[in-house]
Design an enzyme around this catalytic site. Structure first.
Site, PDB file in Angstrom:
ATOM      1  CB  SER A 227      21.460 -26.460 -20.750  1.00 52.94           C
ATOM      2  OG  SER A 227      20.485 -26.373 -19.757  1.00 52.94           O
ATOM      3  CG  ASP A 279      28.494 -21.241 -32.659  1.00 52.31           C
ATOM      4  OD1 ASP A 279      29.091 -21.248 -33.751  1.00 52.31           O
ATOM      5  OD2 ASP A 279      28.895 -21.866 -31.659  1.00 52.31           O
ATOM      6  CG  HIS A 303      28.320 -26.264 -32.412  1.00 54.56           C
ATOM      7  ND1 HIS A 303      27.365 -27.191 -32.077  1.00 54.56           N
ATOM      8  CD2 HIS A 303      28.819 -25.830 -31.232  1.00 54.56           C
ATOM      9  CE1 HIS A 303      27.287 -27.316 -30.759  1.00 54.56           C
ATOM     10  NE2 HIS A 303      28.171 -26.487 -30.216  1.00 54.56           N
ATOM     11  CB  ILE A 304      33.290 -22.214 -34.303  1.00 56.67           C
ATOM     12  CG1 ILE A 304      32.547 -20.935 -34.754  1.00 56.67           C
ATOM     13  CG2 ILE A 304      33.493 -23.171 -35.466  1.00 56.67           C
ATOM     14  CD1 ILE A 304      33.342 -20.079 -35.739  1.00 56.67           C
TER      15      ILE A 304
HETATM   16  O1  LIG Z   1      28.653 -27.935 -25.312  1.00 52.44           O
HETATM   17  C1  LIG Z   1      29.725 -27.453 -25.687  1.00 52.44           C
HETATM   18  O2  LIG Z   1      30.780 -27.666 -25.090  1.00 52.44           O
HETATM   19  C2  LIG Z   1      29.776 -26.574 -26.891  1.00 52.44           C
HETATM   20  O3  LIG Z   1      28.594 -26.563 -27.584  1.00 52.44           O
HETATM   21  C3  LIG Z   1      30.904 -26.954 -27.818  1.00 52.44           C
HETATM   22  O4  LIG Z   1      32.079 -26.739 -27.206  1.00 52.44           O
END
Ligand SMILES: O=C(O)[C@H](O)CO
Length: 337
Positions: A227, A279, A303-304
């Protein structure tokens, strides 16, 4: 473009979870056009729903206006839910739930201070994001896009023993930074492909623990699935890329902010590393003339990670359930605060 999409038809029998709390006076604001699964769930539960019914990001001033007086906020990773938004919503706001697993766009401290519950969507997007990670890894390591571009440019003349050679996973070492739900699911996909070691540097698991520097130095493939927070911001910088093998491939499916992008460009351009698959970028969307797009040894997807029909519908439903449970003071399926 804000519309009152729906309101409760039978408020007293509305909540499948608790008939004792009447949700018919509760207003939920949804900040984007989202799959119908979640909206239907909210409506069935008896809450009123207002929505920014557009594919585009809600303008900040509209958001600040529309959230006034709402009880719950259904948001996406594109909206910054900070003190200003929370103040604009006012004292009735008791639940914020994001249709994402990442939640760095929400000011958790403010939510804690104001006793606002915060939900997210862990687990359900893990399979889809794992697939995309593998797709990027293989697209770069097996030069799929480069090969496709070569065909289009008329450069494919014949089968050649030493043309378009990639880097196989068999007997390789893979380092995974961020060995959580997604990192571990990626590891599970990699073992059957014959990798010999999987290293991690942040959490416990089935893989071998090493320091971050060791992970960079030893890995043939470095996958970032952590994260974004103050300890991970721009951890992939010139220094980190310099420690990686010249033959290594870097894949990032977490957040663009973990990478110092100018340094990544430098590393790819100067063959400090072999290739990269991303991504996530900074900014999003990445402008079409961005320097990274001029490099042959990178594949970028928009970003998929979680973008399958089923996953997005499930995420929407999960977010709606978070909101209903939060409003009913029941345990939320995915709660951060
Ligand atoms: O944080 C998230 O959920 C992803 O980056 C997109 O679905």
């Amino acid at each position: 473009m804000s519309s009152l999409s729906s309101s409760s038809s039978s408020p007293t029998s509305s909540s499948p979870d608790s008939p004792l709390i009447n949700l018919s006076n509760s207003m939920v604001y949804i900040t984007r056009k989202v799959p119908s699964s979640g909206i239907n769930h909210l409506i069935k539960a008896g809450v009123k729903v207002k929505q920014w019914d557009s594919e585009e990001v809600i303008p900040r001033d509209v958001l600040l206006e529309q959230v006034k007086g709402v009880d719950a906020l259904f948001c996406l990773l594109t909206e910054k839910i900070d003190e200003e938004v929370i103040e604009a919503a006012g004292p009735k706001l008791s639940v914020v739930s994001t249709m994402s697993v990442g939640y760095e766009h929400i000011s958790l401290d403010i939510c804690r201070k104001k006793n606002i519950k915060v939900g997210f969507t862990p687990d359900i997007l893990t399979p889809a994001t794992t697939e995309l990670t593998m797709a990027l890894l293989l697209a770069v390591s097996r030069r799929i896009v480069e090969g496709f571009n070569a065909i289009k440019a008329g450069e494919w003349q014949t089968w050649k023993p030493e043309w378009m050679l990639g880097r196989g996973l068999q007997n390789s070492t893979v380092g995974i930074v961020g060995y959580g739900r997604i990192g571990q699911a990626v590891a599970a996909c990699l073992w059957p492909l014959g990798v010999s070691r999987i290293l991690y540097s942040t959490r416990q698991g089935m893989a071998e623990y090493v320091s971050f520097d060791e992970l960079l130095e030893l890995s043939d493939f470095v996958i970032c699935a952590c994260s974004l927070n103050n300890t991970t911001r721009e951890i992939f910088n010139r220094d980190a890329f310099s420690k990686m093998k010249k033959t290594s491939i870097f894949v990032n499916i977490s957040r663009g902010g973990v990478v110092q992008q100018n340094d990544l460009y430098w590393a790819l351009k100067n063959k400090v590393i072999w290739g990269a698959g991303l991504d996530v970028t900074i900014p999003e969307p990445l402008p079409p003339f961005h320097p990274l797009l001029t490099l042959p040894n990178i594949v970028i997807s928009p970003h998929i990670g979680s973008a399958t029909v089923e996953t997005r519908s499930d995420m929407c439903m999960f977010t709606a359930k978070n909101i209903i449970c939060g409003l009913l003071n029941k345990p939320m399926p995915g709660r951060i605060v």
